[in-house]
Structures are given as C-alpha cells and as structure tokens.
Design a protein around this motif. Sequence first.
Motif, mmCIF file in Angstrom:
data_model
loop_
_atom_site.group_PDB
_atom_site.id
_atom_site.type_symbol
_atom_site.label_atom_id
_atom_site.label_comp_id
_atom_site.label_asym_id
_atom_site.label_seq_id
_atom_site.Cartn_x
_atom_site.Cartn_y
_atom_site.Cartn_z
ATOM 1 N N ALA A 103 22.441 -24.200 -9.478
ATOM 2 C CA ALA A 103 21.422 -23.182 -9.747
ATOM 3 C C ALA A 103 22.071 -21.842 -10.075
ATOM 4 N N HIS B 83 16.495 -26.915 -6.309
ATOM 5 C CA HIS B 83 16.763 -25.489 -6.457
ATOM 6 C C HIS B 83 16.216 -25.041 -7.803
ATOM 7 N N SER C 86 15.722 -19.690 -6.195
ATOM 8 C CA SER C 86 14.896 -20.025 -5.041
ATOM 9 C C SER C 86 14.955 -21.529 -4.806
ATOM 10 N N THR C 87 14.303 -21.946 -3.747
ATOM 11 C CA THR C 87 13.997 -23.353 -3.530
ATOM 12 C C THR C 87 12.483 -23.493 -3.557
ATOM 13 N N ASP D 5 21.410 -28.728 -6.613
ATOM 14 C CA ASP D 5 22.095 -28.010 -5.547
ATOM 15 C C ASP D 5 22.196 -26.527 -5.886
ATOM 16 N N ALA D 6 22.541 -25.738 -4.871
ATOM 17 C CA ALA D 6 22.575 -24.284 -5.015
ATOM 18 C C ALA D 6 23.654 -23.833 -5.986
#
Length: 324
Positions: free
Chosen positions: A289, A185, A312-313, A285-286
Amino acid sequence: MLTLINRNRFFYAPLESGAAARVRPPGTVANVVCGFDILGFALNEPCDEMIVELSDEPGIQIINKDDYDLPTIAEKNVSGAALLALLEDSPDVKGLKLTSTKNIKPGSGIGSSAASAAGVVVAANHLLGNRFSKEDLVRFAMFGEKVASGVKHADNIAPCIYGGVTLIRSIHPLDIVSIEAPPLHVTVVHPQIEVRTADARQILKHQVALKDAIKQWGNIAGLVAGFIKGDYDLIGRSLEDVIIEPVRSILIPGFDEVKKKSKEAGALGGGISGSGPSIFMLSKDAGTAQDVAVAMKEVFTRIGIDFHVHISTIKTSPLSAEFV
C-alpha cells in the motif's frame, strides 16, 4: 440513558434538551470498480466529526466549523435533510442542533456526503436510546444523498453505518447484505480537482450492450466471491469495470497511468472511488500500500496536479456515537 419504552405507541423516556452525542463518520469507497451503486466499503481514515444535540427549538439548527461554506438551511444541507427524515419518525423530539466539522472534502469521491448524512443519524439515534435499526438509519440518510446527487443511493451510506463491505441488493425495498472480506489495505489518492456526483452521473450511458452487461455481472459476482473466499487473485481479476469507468475516467487527469503504475507496484487492482476524482487501490499488505502511494504521488507530481493521499484499512466495525 434514554430508553425506548414502546415504539409502536411512540411512548419514550423523557428527552432532556442539551443532551449531545459525538460521532466520527469515516470516508467510504463506493462502486468498488464494477459494483456501480451496489457495492461499497468503509475506511478507517479520514473521518468527519459531528455533534448532535437535543434542542427545544423546533426543526434543525446547523453550525458549520469548516471552510466549505455548506448550506445551513436544513432542506438544502445533506445532514439537515437526513435529520429531517429522522424527525418525521420521532414525534417526541422537538428539534436537533448540529455542529459539523468536515475533514472529508465535498466532491472528493470518498463519501463526504454519506459521512455527513450517516454520521448525524447515528448520533441522533444514540441520543434517542438507539430506537432505530441500522436499516432505518440508512433510509433516513438516503434523503441526504438525494440532496447531494439528486438520487437516493446507499452504496456509501450502508458501509459507513454498517462497517466493512456491503452489498445493496435492492433500494426498494431496502435490502443490505454485509460481506465478509479478508484483510485489505487501501491507498486512495485525491487529486485536488472537483468532480460533482450529479455531473458524473449525467455523462453515463443510458443503454448498455448485452455483452458488456454479462461481463460486468461476472466481475461483480467474482468480486463478491473473492471477498467471501479470501481469494486475493480472484479479487484482483474481478476489479474490472467495462461500463462506468471508461466514461468517467476521462474526467480524471492521469487516471490510466495511476492505475497502471499502481498495479506495477503490486496493487491487486482498483479504480475510481465513487464518482471521482479520487482513485483507490487495494493491496494485500501495508508495505505494498505504501509502494502504491509512492507510485500515485509520482504521477500527479509529474503532471502538476496537487493531491492528498490516504492509506487505510477497511473499517470493519459499525459506526457508533458517544455522549459528550
């Protein structure tokens, strides 16, 4: 559908004026801290939007639908220069018309010029039956990067076109290597100041101490190995730049604090995106982020600089266009 009949003899199916293709080229992160001019990866957001249309009028027509006041003379426009290079290898094409909407701010450090150059050649290639390889498209798009920075480089263009993480092993001859990477991420903060790529290049040292070069080579090798092995700890240890970042970071207020607070929030590491002023951080991981985004916002709010944050990824799929 336009189909290539015989490329060697430049004999193609007839082209219809007015046929158009739309493309949404993404932002990119170049250098990836230690890989100056040789490493980059694509983001899923933000993206520009461009429509390229076959035209009976010779040359390149450019219509800008944004407020950046970019040149409409093809030779002075990033997209125009890339399309002119493509036309040189397309003797059956009279002209092309570009309608461009920039959502990636020029000078942001997240590949605005690369999105322009890469997007238009991918869209034009779609109109022409995909007669050119991805490597050909990178070669055309580098003419656009030369307009933007004075130097042909592909560390933004290659990931924009290929997707994922790319290594530019060589420019002459062009040698692009796609690198597998684990899920990552990306948090990017774009302070609302401008750092021109050409200016950011001018301040770089022309000589590097051997001990620094050795350390940098180790970090580049470690980062690539970390991506391939999916070793997050190795990725984090390798996100170190002892050559470029110490010089360029002085152009970005709050840089050291953003980096420190982001790592405290759980980021693996990160640094200057491209030539700046954007700063990126990688996380596993989100949730992390998002925590990193909060840390970034707190720094720039406190020092009184406006900013935009993107989470974003890594975009893994190649850039593609569609008929409209």
